[in-house]
Design a protein around this motif. Structure first.
Motif, mmCIF file in Angstrom:
data_model
loop_
_atom_site.group_PDB
_atom_site.id
_atom_site.type_symbol
_atom_site.label_atom_id
_atom_site.label_comp_id
_atom_site.label_asym_id
_atom_site.label_seq_id
_atom_site.Cartn_x
_atom_site.Cartn_y
_atom_site.Cartn_z
ATOM 1 N N GLY A 44 -5.444 2.161 43.487
ATOM 2 C CA GLY A 44 -4.030 1.929 43.244
ATOM 3 C C GLY A 44 -3.737 0.728 42.383
ATOM 4 N N ILE A 45 -4.569 -0.282 42.458
ATOM 5 C CA ILE A 45 -4.285 -1.527 41.734
ATOM 6 C C ILE A 45 -4.865 -1.524 40.322
ATOM 7 N N ARG A 46 -5.708 -0.560 40.031
ATOM 8 C CA ARG A 46 -6.415 -0.531 38.732
ATOM 9 C C ARG A 46 -5.451 -0.607 37.550
ATOM 10 N N HIS A 105 -3.759 -8.658 31.747
ATOM 11 C CA HIS A 105 -4.763 -9.645 31.336
ATOM 12 C C HIS A 105 -4.336 -11.072 31.680
ATOM 13 N N ARG A 106 -3.080 -11.412 31.435
ATOM 14 C CA ARG A 106 -2.658 -12.806 31.625
ATOM 15 C C ARG A 106 -2.551 -13.191 33.092
ATOM 16 N N PHE A 107 -2.562 -12.198 34.005
ATOM 17 C CA PHE A 107 -2.460 -12.509 35.426
ATOM 18 C C PHE A 107 -3.751 -12.201 36.183
ATOM 19 N N LYS A 120 5.598 -7.042 40.931
ATOM 20 C CA LYS A 120 5.235 -5.642 41.182
ATOM 21 C C LYS A 120 3.870 -5.532 41.867
ATOM 22 N N VAL A 121 2.977 -6.467 41.554
ATOM 23 C CA VAL A 121 1.660 -6.449 42.192
ATOM 24 C C VAL A 121 1.773 -6.924 43.641
#
Length: 358
Positions: free
Chosen positions: A113-115, A120-122, A186-187
């Motif tokens: 799900g997180i893929r 990149h910046r986070f 969102k993450v």
């Protein structure tokens, strides 16, 4: 291994090649994770571990004769736009290989799900927030490779314990806390929603989230000593555990807290575990079938093994008070999933099942 009359080695089975590709992907993933600074890539780690797990489970299905291709209405394999046969994606593989509440499956599902949410910046912020789950993803992978294919396929000879400095000082801890705060909304929302649906048993399992304690060792050593020593929580006294917990508050170590399994809670004696499996499949399933399954799965030592407590505690627990073994409901679920059709039964035991007579 036998030679043919020309002296050549027989070809490797297809699953062996799939497994080697799985191991290659896992090593690539770990390499990306351990690279310092901007050379590292958490996204590449997640992508390569995704492929490692998918190939691992495909190799397992190939070895056991399980068809993992998608079929059309006519029964023929579906194909991708490139003309390749369409096979099960990782999520579908995990559903086949593990019961719904298995922490290993939940750990895999978390990273599936997180893929596509990694920016990149986070990446550094996400690594800090989910690093313990990433450790579990790799450790679970290694354990499953050995359990399903044997110790000769372990990654242990390919990897080294990384050298690092971050988090070993109070300043390092503060820096990681600052990184965690920068995680995109969102993450954070995804992680919160995902964990809201997990049971406490899964959230507390080291197979879902693996945290470690690091503390320097002092004193003399022998040539047999390794740079890293692994201790089981049950091997420590109450005073030793409390001492490690107290020292963790100084910021110089990272402490792991793990909920240990409670022996006999919802566990089944071998005869009852066999009966529970037999009740779920339409074939004769006797005690010798059950014994053969736990031996193949390697969930407990064989008779005479001096390390009686060396079980896979997802599926089997050693009861020292009675000197016997009990099996979990998760193991019943695993066994049922692996032999609940004639083809699966035949692939596992190497012979046709006998129909259960009413």
């Amino acid at each position: 291994m036998q030679h043919d009359w020309r002296g050549k080695m027989p070809p490797r089975p297809r699953w062996w090649h799939t497994l080697q590709e799985s191991r290659r992907q896992a090593c690539s993933a770990i390499d990306f994770y351990n690279r310092p600074g901007d050379k590292g890539s958490y996204l590449d780690f997640v992508v390569h571990m995704h492929l490692a797990w998918q190939n691992l489970l495909h190799a397992e299905f190939e070895k056991r004769g399980i068809d993992f291709t998608y079929k059309g209405k006519d029964g023929r394999p579906l194909k991708t736009k490139d003309g390749d046969i369409k096979t099960w994606e990782l999520m579908r593989c995990a559903e086949e290989a593990y019961a719904e509440g298995d922490p290993i499956r939940k750990n895999i599902e978390f990273f599936v799900g997180i893929r596509n949410k990694i920016e990149h910046r986070f990446q550094k912020s996400l690594l800090v927030a989910t690093g313990a789950r990433a450790h579990a993803l790799v450790i679970n992978y290694e354990a499953e490779v050995v359990a399903r294919f044997g110790g000769e396929h372990s990654l242990s000879s390919e990897l080294r314990f990384p050298v690092f400095v971050q988090s070993l000082t109070p300043e390092g801890v503060d820096q990681q806390l600052d990184l965690r705060k920068k995680l995109p909304a969102k993450v954070r929302a995804y992680i919160t929603r995902f964990e809201a649906n997990l049971t406490d048993a899964v959230k507390e399992s080291e197979r879902y989230e693996y945290r470690v304690l690091l503390t320097p060792l002092k004193g003399s050593k022998s040539e047999a000593d390794l740079a890293v020593t692994f201790l089981k929580a049950e091997s420590l006294s109450d005073e030793e555990r409390q001492d490690l917990t107290n020292r963790s508050r100084t910021g110089t170590v990272v402490i792991t807290e793990k909920q240990r399994d409670i022996y006999l809670k919802d566990a089944l004696a071998p005869s009852k575990a066999r009966a529970a499996i037999a009740a779920r499949i339409p074939f004769v399933f006797q005690q010798h079938h059950f014994t053969q399954m736990w031996k193949i799965h390697g969930v407990r030592p064989v008779a005479g093994d001096p390390s009686k407590e060396r079980t896979d505690n997802r599926y089997c627990l050693y009861n020292a008070a009675h000197d016997n073994y009990v099996f979990t409901k998760a193991y019943v679920e695993r066994c049922v999933k692996e032999i609940d059709t004639p083809d699966k039964f035949r692939a596992f035991f190497g012979k046709d099942p006998l129909e259960e007579i009413e």
